[in-house]
Write an enzyme that holds these catalytic residues in place. Structure first.
Site, PDB file in Angstrom:
ATOM      1  N   SER B 470       0.837  -1.222   0.000  1.00 36.75           N
ATOM      2  CA  SER B 470       0.000   0.000   0.000  1.00 36.75           C
ATOM      3  C   SER B 470       0.858   1.253   0.000  1.00 36.75           C
ATOM      4  O   SER B 470       0.529   2.238   0.661  1.00 36.75           O
ATOM      5  CB  SER B 470      -0.961  -0.002   1.193  1.00 36.75           C
ATOM      6  OG  SER B 470      -1.758  -1.150   1.165  1.00 36.75           O
ATOM      7  N   HIS B 471       1.952   1.174  -0.736  1.00 33.35           N
ATOM      8  CA  HIS B 471       2.846   2.321  -0.880  1.00 33.35           C
ATOM      9  C   HIS B 471       3.050   2.634  -2.360  1.00 33.35           C
ATOM     10  O   HIS B 471       4.148   2.457  -2.886  1.00 33.35           O
ATOM     11  CB  HIS B 471       4.213   2.022  -0.236  1.00 33.35           C
ATOM     12  CG  HIS B 471       4.166   1.702   1.217  1.00 33.35           C
ATOM     13  ND1 HIS B 471       5.129   0.937   1.843  1.00 33.35           N
ATOM     14  CD2 HIS B 471       3.283   2.043   2.185  1.00 33.35           C
ATOM     15  CE1 HIS B 471       4.830   0.822   3.127  1.00 33.35           C
ATOM     16  NE2 HIS B 471       3.715   1.481   3.361  1.00 33.35           N
ATOM     17  N   PRO B 472       2.035   3.085  -3.067  1.00 38.38           N
ATOM     18  CA  PRO B 472       2.225   3.377  -4.487  1.00 38.38           C
ATOM     19  C   PRO B 472       3.207   4.534  -4.671  1.00 38.38           C
ATOM     20  O   PRO B 472       3.178   5.514  -3.923  1.00 38.38           O
ATOM     21  CB  PRO B 472       0.824   3.745  -4.973  1.00 38.38           C
ATOM     22  CG  PRO B 472       0.104   4.204  -3.754  1.00 38.38           C
ATOM     23  CD  PRO B 472       0.673   3.388  -2.620  1.00 38.38           C
TER      24      PRO B 472
END
Lengths: 179, 534
Positions: B470-472
């Site tokens: 969840s770290h684009p």
């Protein structure tokens, strides 16, 4: 294992309700004429206490004061929750009267348990918008279990004195099981 | 959603319009407002009441409520398409609202290592950033003070620091102590994890009180969330317009400057906010989307996209985990965050496997309330059911480095529209061989640790199908060459002289460290440059 008023206040805090040290009384809840069904129990708090006596493990004591404090605080704070709780209680009470011939609170613990199982509560998904049984699961059974297992005493039933939902500080996570 | 009585009309032309009220936008807005500039922040989501956080915690703990409900994510507003070989769970943790995804995040704030800025020079992988660790170092220190970071200087692998952490760190957990013994046998050095979480009262916010629900909500406010700096910006005179999703950016006749930001409001109107400078700070998915939606006759491929790189090079941190059952009590779920881990495998010699770091979970397995509410039963049998469910769990996780790949990208899916009729983002994500090999190495370390401590490993991630961390990142990447990058070393777009991007979307490569501290450091740096321009 005895539930205390402190446990009830902790459980209320876990749903965003601070009592601010003010005593809450059962007359504060259900006091707006929201109970008008013929099948509604005479005293919803008594029904919740009778339900808790079945839902909670037998080693738990102090249920009456815990449930009364929690339920009164919970329903006083949230009209929608109160309304849905009353509806769920009415369904529970109606089934008890129709199938077991007595008010839910006057049934034996074994028969109260049977009411829940015959309704299918054990297999019902908790759903605040769902069927009557799903709402019994959500507003009554899971409501009581949420209160219990977010309180320190409820957590201790399974060896966890600071369960999620309870802001019990930063000591317990460092301790070993024998500390 | 009903309209309310909030005035959402635009201000007269302001110095700066910031798009997005997450950590990047909040820090930039505060920094600029503090310097005396007129700032308007446009935020697509709502303001959330702090007092509602306990109710949100209840939603997170009761199985009747899904994860999206906690922060009101999903629906037509947040529609998207995931078309890659791996599902991209965009809405699961992203939050639209004042505070952004820091309302939901876990709060780990390590600095990137020097190597993360020099991947091409050191390994021939990816590209070098046009800035170095040393360039960013003072901003790291500044953002650690702003967020309030609790840490211990016990990590022999971290890059050089200039000052202690602002707060004392959190002590290791009982569970950590079981894994530390195993690591000693394996010659793995274990250390603390820096946290944007108050170990003591800091910046008028509560210390952590152990609610144990850091993800997805911290009811005490001990975990930093960016609504803190939105409020500080407002105290310095900034104006926040919530529920105002930006529709497009408009350039002027010269085509070299932005003139206005068009946004929608809940009453169905659209407005134009004129500004001398614009900061896009809406994350690595919405930032390229807004640029692509802003196509014009002069920029038919979208704004700031003369390189063709807008939306490309999407990276994440593949997340690989291992879980086991120990023969002893591990006392999980007393807090909702990890307290120990290791960066020993981060600075590698050979190009592949690449960087990863391992964290020890303090929240493996279900919690008592989750187990109780998920069981169909009640009464005495429930206690034994719950005890069985919650006892002995142990777990580790690792974030893994992924290289930038051109084919991983955000585009517009014109077959679907959002609640304002705009094409939704289409996210194509795959991980590539470098990340898979790195994930395999990370899992081997995790298995070794768990097995050495005597746990029976019950489940671990398939390294070919990792979860999203969840770290684009990377979709408007930074670079010196306008032919291959979107923003320059000061985070200004190569094409438009008054458009700055503050977001993980500017990361040239992704490293494997949690990105928010770097996002914040870059925002503070960008704000200084904008201040010079104003």
């Amino acid at each position: 294992m005895e539930l205390s008023r402190r446990d009830a206040i902790a459980a209320l805090a876990a749903v965003g309700i601070g009592t601010g040290g003010v005593a809450l009384y059962r007359s504060d809840a259900f006091g707006d004429g929201s109970i008008d069904s013929e099948t509604s129990p005479d005293d919803p708090i008594d029904t919740m206490i009778a339900l808790a006596a079945v839902v909670y493990p037998s080693e738990v004591s102090g249920i009456d004061e815990f449930v009364e404090t929690y339920v009164v605080g919970r329903l006083e704070d949230d009209e929608t929750h109160e309304e849905r709780t009353v509806q769920a209680l009415a369904h529970l009470e109606g089934y008890a009267s129709d199938e077991f011939g007595d008010s839910f609170v006057d049934l034996s613990p074994e028969d109260r348990d049977a009411v829940l199982r015959e309704l299918g509560v054990q297999n019902a998904q908790p759903n605040p918008e769902g069927s009557d049984v799903e709402r019994i699961r959500y507003y009554l059974v899971n409501e009581l279990l949420y209160a219990l297992f977010t309180s320190p005493t409820g957590g201790e039933l399974v060896g966890h004195e600071n369960p999620p939902g309870h802001g019990g500080g930063l000591d317990s996570y460092r301790r070993g099981p024998d500390a | 959603m009903a309209t309310d009585e909030v005035d959402r009309s635009p201000s007269e032309r302001v110095d700066v319009c910031v798009v997005g009220a997450g950590p990047a936008g909040a820090l930039a807005a505060y920094s600029l407002a503090e310097r005396g500039h007129d700032v308007v922040i446009l935020e697509a989501g709502p303001r959330f009441s702090f007092e509602d956080r306990l109710r949100r915690m209840e939603y997170s703990l009761r199985p009747a409520h899904d994860g999206l409900e906690v922060w009101e994510m999903g629906g037509d507003r947040d529609a998207y398409a995931s078309t890659g070989p791996l599902d991209y769970p965009l809405n699961d943790v992203r939050v639209k609202g004042v505070g952004g995804t820091t309302l939901h995040w876990l709060g780990y704030v390590p600095r990137y290592h020097e190597k993360d800025f020099e991947m091409d020079s050191r390994y021939g992988l990816g590209e070098d950033w046009p800035i170095s660790y040393d360039d960013l170092r003072p901003y790291y220190a500044a953002v650690e003070r702003e967020l309030g970071v609790a840490g211990v200087e016990d990590n022999p692998f971290e890059p050089p620091r200039e000052s202690p952490f602002p707060m004392d760190g959190f002590s290791p957990s009982h569970s950590d102590s079981l894994l530390v013994e195993a690591c000693e046998e394996l010659d793995i050095t274990v250390h603390s994890i820096p946290q944007a979480r108050n170990s003591e009262r800091y910046d008028d916010r509560s210390p952590c009180v152990g609610y144990g629900t850091c993800i997805p909500v911290c009811p005490s406010g001990a975990k930093y969330s960016a609504d803190v700096h939105v409020a500080k910006a407002e105290a310095e005179g900034a104006r926040v317009i919530d529920r105002a999703p930006v529709q497009r950016l408009e350039h002027d006749a010269s085509t070299e400057r932005l003139e206005a930001v068009e946004y929608a409001t809940p009453d169905g109107e659209t407005h134009r906010q004129e500004a001398r400078q614009v900061v896009l700070a809406c994350g690595a998915i919405e930032t390229p989307r807004v640029l692509l939606l802003s196509e014009s006759d002069e920029y038919p491929d979208g704004l700031a996209n003369s390189s063709g790189a807008v939306g490309r090079y999407l990276m994440d941190h593949p997340l690989v985990m291992a879980f086991g059952i120990a023969s002893e009590s591990t006392r999980q779920h007393h807090v909702g965050f990890s307290t120990s881990g290791t960066h020993q495998f981060y600075d590698h010699e050979e190009p592949t496997p690449g960087s990863f770091h391992v964290g020890f979970l303090n929240y493996a397995g279900p919690s008592p309330v989750e187990a109780a509410l998920s069981s169909g039963d009640w009464g005495d049998s429930l206690v034994s059911d719950v005890s069985t469910e919650v006892t002995g769990h142990i777990g580790t996780e690792a974030l893994v480095e992924q290289l930038p790949r051109e084919e991983n990208r955000v585009t517009l899916d014109t077959s679907q529209t959002d609640d304002h009729g705009n094409p939704v983002p289409e996210v194509h994500w795959s991980v590539g061989d470098h990340a898979i090999e790195t994930a395999e190495a990370a899992l081997e370390v995790q298995h070794d640790i768990l097995e050495t401590m005597g746990a029976r490993v019950t489940w671990s991630t398939d390294p070919r199908r990792p979860a999203s961390g969840s770290h684009p990142m990377g979709t408007t990447r930074m670079g010196a060459d306008p032919e291959t990058s979107v923003v320059d070393a000061r985070l200004r777009t190569h094409d438009l002289e008054n458009l700055t991007i503050a977001s993980s979307s500017v990361f040239t490569t992704g490293g494997a460290m949690n990105p928010t501290l770097t996002i914040g450091a870059l925002s503070l740096m960008a704000a200084e440059y904008i201040d010079e321009d104003l």
